[in-house]
Design a protein around this motif. Structure first.
Motif, mmCIF file in Angstrom:
data_model
loop_
_atom_site.group_PDB
_atom_site.id
_atom_site.type_symbol
_atom_site.label_atom_id
_atom_site.label_comp_id
_atom_site.label_asym_id
_atom_site.label_seq_id
_atom_site.Cartn_x
_atom_site.Cartn_y
_atom_site.Cartn_z
ATOM 1 N N PRO A 17 0.833 -1.197 0.000
ATOM 2 C CA PRO A 17 0.000 0.000 0.000
ATOM 3 C C PRO A 17 0.871 1.251 0.000
ATOM 4 N N SER A 18 0.330 2.345 -0.519
ATOM 5 C CA SER A 18 1.118 3.572 -0.609
ATOM 6 C C SER A 18 0.246 4.799 -0.411
ATOM 7 N N ILE A 19 0.914 5.897 -0.070
ATOM 8 C CA ILE A 19 0.274 7.202 0.096
ATOM 9 C C ILE A 19 1.103 8.206 -0.689
ATOM 10 N N ASP A 20 0.434 9.070 -1.437
ATOM 11 C CA ASP A 20 1.117 10.163 -2.125
ATOM 12 C C ASP A 20 1.152 11.361 -1.178
ATOM 13 N N VAL A 21 2.310 12.022 -1.103
ATOM 14 C CA VAL A 21 2.459 13.189 -0.232
ATOM 15 C C VAL A 21 3.291 14.263 -0.925
ATOM 16 N N ALA A 22 3.266 15.445 -0.348
ATOM 17 C CA ALA A 22 4.130 16.546 -0.757
ATOM 18 C C ALA A 22 4.881 17.014 0.484
ATOM 19 N N VAL A 23 6.066 17.566 0.293
ATOM 20 C CA VAL A 23 6.908 18.024 1.401
ATOM 21 C C VAL A 23 7.113 19.528 1.277
ATOM 22 N N VAL A 24 6.956 20.236 2.391
ATOM 23 C CA VAL A 24 7.217 21.669 2.423
ATOM 24 C C VAL A 24 8.482 21.906 3.252
ATOM 25 N N MET A 25 9.478 22.529 2.603
ATOM 26 C CA MET A 25 10.721 22.906 3.274
ATOM 27 C C MET A 25 10.675 24.408 3.534
ATOM 28 N N ARG A 26 11.216 24.827 4.682
ATOM 29 C CA ARG A 26 11.194 26.242 5.053
ATOM 30 C C ARG A 26 12.623 26.770 5.201
ATOM 31 N N ARG A 27 12.879 27.873 4.533
ATOM 32 C CA ARG A 27 14.153 28.584 4.681
ATOM 33 C C ARG A 27 13.864 29.755 5.604
ATOM 34 N N GLU A 28 14.471 29.752 6.799
ATOM 35 C CA GLU A 28 14.161 30.774 7.781
ATOM 36 C C GLU A 28 15.387 31.586 8.154
ATOM 37 N N ARG A 29 15.147 32.850 8.408
ATOM 38 C CA ARG A 29 16.225 33.757 8.804
ATOM 39 C C ARG A 29 16.602 33.466 10.257
ATOM 40 N N ILE A 30 17.918 33.454 10.530
ATOM 41 C CA ILE A 30 18.404 33.259 11.892
ATOM 42 C C ILE A 30 19.368 34.384 12.240
ATOM 43 N N ASP A 31 19.534 34.615 13.509
ATOM 44 C CA ASP A 31 20.404 35.687 13.977
ATOM 45 C C ASP A 31 21.831 35.147 14.095
ATOM 46 N N ASN A 32 22.520 35.107 12.953
ATOM 47 C CA ASN A 32 23.878 34.579 12.911
ATOM 48 C C ASN A 32 24.599 35.277 11.767
ATOM 49 N N ARG A 33 25.678 35.959 12.072
ATOM 50 C CA ARG A 33 26.350 36.719 11.006
ATOM 51 C C ARG A 33 27.062 35.824 10.002
ATOM 52 N N TRP A 34 27.382 34.601 10.366
ATOM 53 C CA TRP A 34 28.078 33.690 9.453
ATOM 54 C C TRP A 34 27.117 32.949 8.541
ATOM 55 N N GLN A 35 25.939 32.679 9.056
ATOM 56 C CA GLN A 35 24.931 31.950 8.275
ATOM 57 C C GLN A 35 23.568 32.582 8.567
ATOM 58 N N PRO A 36 23.122 33.502 7.721
ATOM 59 C CA PRO A 36 21.881 34.227 8.017
ATOM 60 C C PRO A 36 20.606 33.407 7.779
ATOM 61 N N TRP A 37 20.684 32.271 7.080
ATOM 62 C CA TRP A 37 19.512 31.453 6.771
ATOM 63 C C TRP A 37 19.786 29.999 7.132
ATOM 64 N N ARG A 38 18.734 29.267 7.419
ATOM 65 C CA ARG A 38 18.843 27.809 7.575
ATOM 66 C C ARG A 38 17.584 27.169 7.007
ATOM 67 N N TRP A 39 17.734 25.913 6.593
ATOM 68 C CA TRP A 39 16.618 25.146 6.044
ATOM 69 C C TRP A 39 16.126 24.160 7.093
ATOM 70 N N VAL A 40 14.809 23.999 7.193
ATOM 71 C CA VAL A 40 14.200 23.012 8.082
ATOM 72 C C VAL A 40 12.977 22.410 7.385
ATOM 73 N N LEU A 41 12.631 21.226 7.796
ATOM 74 C CA LEU A 41 11.402 20.596 7.324
ATOM 75 C C LEU A 41 10.224 21.322 7.959
ATOM 76 N N HIS A 42 9.254 21.723 7.148
ATOM 77 C CA HIS A 42 8.086 22.444 7.673
ATOM 78 C C HIS A 42 6.908 21.491 7.896
ATOM 79 N N GLU A 43 6.525 20.733 6.839
ATOM 80 C CA GLU A 43 5.409 19.792 6.985
ATOM 81 C C GLU A 43 5.345 18.826 5.817
ATOM 82 N N VAL A 44 4.577 17.752 6.024
ATOM 83 C CA VAL A 44 4.268 16.783 4.965
ATOM 84 C C VAL A 44 2.763 16.883 4.745
ATOM 85 N N LEU A 45 2.371 17.066 3.472
ATOM 86 C CA LEU A 45 0.970 17.307 3.118
ATOM 87 C C LEU A 45 0.399 16.181 2.262
#
Length: 196
Positions: A17-45
């Motif tokens: 059996p199987s399920i079709d899904v979509a993945v939402v990735m989020r690029r969020e701003r962080i308070d870091n002068r060396w790396q101002p952005w980071r990627w995280v998993l947001h949700e599975v739809l």
């Protein structure tokens, strides 16, 4: 969240059996002068005809970007029923998503690197294998209807093996590194090399 679409089109549907899904990735701003952005998993739809294929920008502002990646097929395999059981019996059953960053040489100059989902699973064992391979794996809670569907599969295909009584280590015979019987003594060895 609406109920995911369970695919029964193939002759192997009852076995896989199987399920079709979509993945939402989020690029969020962080308070870091060396790396101002980071990627995280947001949700599975669940799937939607509006998702299309590939990566699609859903939201962009000064604080974050959300990218939808579709489609992904999550299949259940009989030989991995224990992995689903382990996930389903935790306090918070979840989706496991393996994702990777774009290779810098594959991105046109001036364009930001993107996190791209590679695989989605409900198996605790899949997540463990991916982590052992040094992959990036994140999790988000799975909806109750997906957990119920997975646990129904587990109930039909997983047989918990009875625990065997393990003989205490103190009763095992001692062997040396070659497998030959060995003995331990508390007696002091006499002779040779002592100067008195």
């Amino acid at each position: 969240m609406s109920t995911p679409e369970v695919t029964d089109a193939s002759p192997l549907a009852s076995a896989r059996p199987s399920i079709d899904v979509a993945v939402v990735m989020r690029r969020e701003r962080i308070d870091n002068r060396w790396q101002p952005w980071r990627w995280v998993l947001h949700e599975v739809l669940p799937p939607s005809p509006h998702h299309g294929e590939g990566a699609r920008l859903l939201l962009k502002d000064d604080r974050e970007e959300r990218w939808l990646h579709a489609p992904f097929v999550v299949e259940l395999f009989r030989d991995d029923a224990e992995g689903y059981y382990l996930n389903g019996t935790t306090p918070a059953p979840c989706w496991f998503v393996l994702w990777r960053m774009d290779e810098p040489e594959s991105v046109p100059e001036g364009q930001a690197l993107m996190a791209r989902p590679v695989a989605v699973s409900l198996s605790y064992h899949d997540a463990g294998r991916w982590l052992d391979a040094q992959e990036t794996v994140e999790q988000v809670p799975a909806p109750q209807e997906v957990i119920d569907w997975m646990m129904d599969f587990v109930a039909r295909h997983y047989v918990i093996e009875p625990k065997r009584r393990k003989r205490p280590e103190s009763f095992r015979t001692l062997t040396d590194r070659f497998g030959n019987p060995a003995s331990v003594t508390t007696e002091k060895k006499r002779g040779g090399g002592e100067h008195g």
